[in-house]
Design an enzyme around this catalytic site. Structure first.
Site, PDB file in Angstrom:
ATOM      1  N   GLY A   1       0.520  -0.920   0.098  1.00  7.88           N
ATOM      2  CA  GLY A   1       0.091   0.069   0.028  1.00  7.88           C
ATOM      3  C   GLY A   1       0.992   1.201  -0.199  1.00  7.88           C
ATOM      4  O   GLY A   1       0.673   2.238  -0.440  1.00  7.88           O
ATOM      5  N   HIS A   2       1.941   0.938   0.869  1.00  7.14           N
ATOM      6  CA  HIS A   2       2.664   2.227   1.070  1.00  7.14           C
ATOM      7  C   HIS A   2       3.473   2.612  -0.455  1.00  7.14           C
ATOM      8  O   HIS A   2       4.097   3.550  -0.549  1.00  7.14           O
ATOM      9  CB  HIS A   2       3.950   2.383   2.225  1.00  7.14           C
TER      10      HIS A   2
ATOM     11  N   GLY B   1      -3.404   7.995   1.073  1.00  4.98           N
ATOM     12  CA  GLY B   1      -3.647   6.686   0.765  1.00  4.98           C
ATOM     13  C   GLY B   1      -5.672   7.075   0.392  1.00  4.98           C
ATOM     14  O   GLY B   1      -5.289   7.465   1.826  1.00  4.98           O
TER      15      GLY B   1
HETATM   16  P1  AMP Z   1       0.535   4.451   7.213  1.00  6.12           P
HETATM   17  O1  AMP Z   1       1.718   4.317   7.888  1.00  6.12           O
HETATM   18  O2  AMP Z   1       0.078   3.144   7.837  1.00  6.12           O
HETATM   19  O3  AMP Z   1       0.600   6.329   8.006  1.00  6.12           O
HETATM   20  O4  AMP Z   1      -0.606   5.431   6.201  1.00  6.12           O
HETATM   21  C1  AMP Z   1       0.915   6.271   5.195  1.00  6.12           C
HETATM   22  C2  AMP Z   1      -0.083   6.351   3.936  1.00  6.12           C
HETATM   23  O5  AMP Z   1       0.118   4.924   3.276  1.00  6.12           O
HETATM   24  C3  AMP Z   1      -1.007   6.958   4.114  1.00  6.12           C
HETATM   25  O6  AMP Z   1      -1.820   8.373   3.269  1.00  6.12           O
HETATM   26  C4  AMP Z   1      -1.998   5.612   3.732  1.00  6.12           C
HETATM   27  O7  AMP Z   1      -3.530   6.518   3.550  1.00  6.12           O
HETATM   28  C5  AMP Z   1      -1.027   5.013   2.920  1.00  6.12           C
HETATM   29  N1  AMP Z   1      -1.845   4.116   3.067  1.00  6.12           N
HETATM   30  C6  AMP Z   1      -1.614   2.820   4.053  1.00  6.12           C
HETATM   31  N2  AMP Z   1      -2.628   1.407   3.616  1.00  6.12           N
HETATM   32  C7  AMP Z   1      -2.573   1.701   1.925  1.00  6.12           C
HETATM   33  C8  AMP Z   1      -2.748   0.656   1.750  1.00  6.12           C
HETATM   34  N3  AMP Z   1      -3.528  -0.681   1.912  1.00  6.12           N
HETATM   35  N4  AMP Z   1      -3.423   1.549  -0.128  1.00  6.12           N
HETATM   36  C9  AMP Z   1      -3.544   2.634   0.131  1.00  6.12           C
HETATM   37  N5  AMP Z   1      -2.598   3.831   0.639  1.00  6.12           N
HETATM   38  C10 AMP Z   1      -2.576   2.976   1.924  1.00  6.12           C
END
Ligand code: AMP
Length: 282
Positions: free
Chosen positions: A36-37, A148
């Site tokens: 996702g990241h 995301g």
């Molecule tokens: P986090 O590390 O959880 O704070 O996420 C960092 C970025 O990655 C944020 O913009 C999230 O929305 C994005 N993100 C996390 N998981 C996903 C996913 N499964 N699909 C798309 N973007 C994601």
């Protein structure tokens, strides 16, 4: 690939890139990276001369009793993955550098986008997110920042903050990346026991059922929410935090879907709180 650990080093390096006329793409993350990241990173790599990924588990966006201490961290593995993605720099500051003694300035967005959905069970969360992202934007001076759709509310809050405060950058949304069986990828999925992981599939399944109902002509929000609730409640380990359907642009209340709507879910399995969502358009 540079790994910057202080605000000063990162800011100086970004200034040099800007002066050389290079466009900067920033991907803010809390690390423990997954596909996702990487979708955000790849999008940034396509659009920008320089790609910076920040890795910072931001203490001020966690409430008391939340998982700040347990949040998974692995900078060595993350660095290796990002090197392979041809990222130019990682920014991995210490909390004591981001929030030194005497720090007392916050950025807060008001209105529906920060009062509904996750704001109800995580008071102060979005204030922590908007404050840290304001700091990251000032330090890295990105032309574009990638977020995301998985965190749909966070994306709306960011778009509103950037618009309201005239940050000179574009917020670029990236679609949700899912596991092959449909579970939205999340760093928190590692907390799930095998049985919770199996039952967590119900989030995506309930969203698909909702989409089918809408495709068959149903528009009433209460009816669609009822179907989602029945579907999720069929999983004995699921505890619903919220099931909501709002206008997709500003999270205002709607009774019927007419245009773009956001179906958003938060469900707990044990101590793990999962979120998922679907954008629908009729
Ligand atoms: P986090 O590390 O959880 O704070 O996420 C960092 C970025 O990655 C944020 O913009 C999230 O929305 C994005 N993100 C996390 N998981 C996903 C996913 N499964 N699909 C798309 N973007 C994601």
């Amino acid at each position: 690939m540079e790994i910057m650990k202080t605000v000063e080093d990162m800011q100086q390096w970004c200034l040099i890139q800007k002066r050389a006329g290079r466009s900067i793409g920033l991907v803010p993350t809390m690390g423990y990276l997954h596909e996702g990241h990487l979708a955000l990173v790849r999008q940034a790599r396509q659009n920008c001369d320089i790609v910076i990924v920040s890795i910072f588990v931001n203490p001020i966006q966690f409430g008391t009793g939340e998982d700040f201490d347990e949040y998974p961290r692995d900078l060595t593995r993350d660095s290796e993955v990002l090197r392979q993605e041809r990222v130019d720099a990682i920014f991995a500051p210490l909390a004591s550098d981001m929030y030194p003694r005497g720090f007392n300035t916050y950025v807060e967005v008001f209105g529906d986008v920060t009062e509904k959905l996750c704001a109800r069970s995580r008071p102060g969360h979005f204030k922590g997110v908007t404050t840290v992202c304001s700091k990251l934007f000032h330090i890295c001076q990105p032309d574009r920042a990638y977020f995301g759709q998985k965190d749909a509310q966070q994306l709306l809050v960011m778009q509103k903050m950037v618009r309201d405060l005239n940050f000179p950058l574009e917020i670029v949304p990236v679609p949700i990346v899912r596991e092959p069986d449909g579970l939205a990828m999340s760093s928190r999925n590692v907390y799930l026991s095998p049985e919770e992981r199996r039952q967590a599939l119900v989030l995506y399944q309930s969203l698909q059922e909702a989409q089918k109902l809408i495709n068959s002509g149903e528009r009433k929000v209460e009816t669609i929410k009822g179907l989602i609730r029945d579907c999720i409640e069929s999983s004995p380990l699921a505890r619903i935090d919220y099931i909501e359907i709002y206008d997709a642009d500003d999270l205002s209340d709607i009774e019927e879907i007419d245009g773009r709507a956001l179906i958003a879910l938060a469900v707990k399995f044990g101590n793990t709180r999962l979120i998922d969502n679907l954008l629908v358009e009729v």
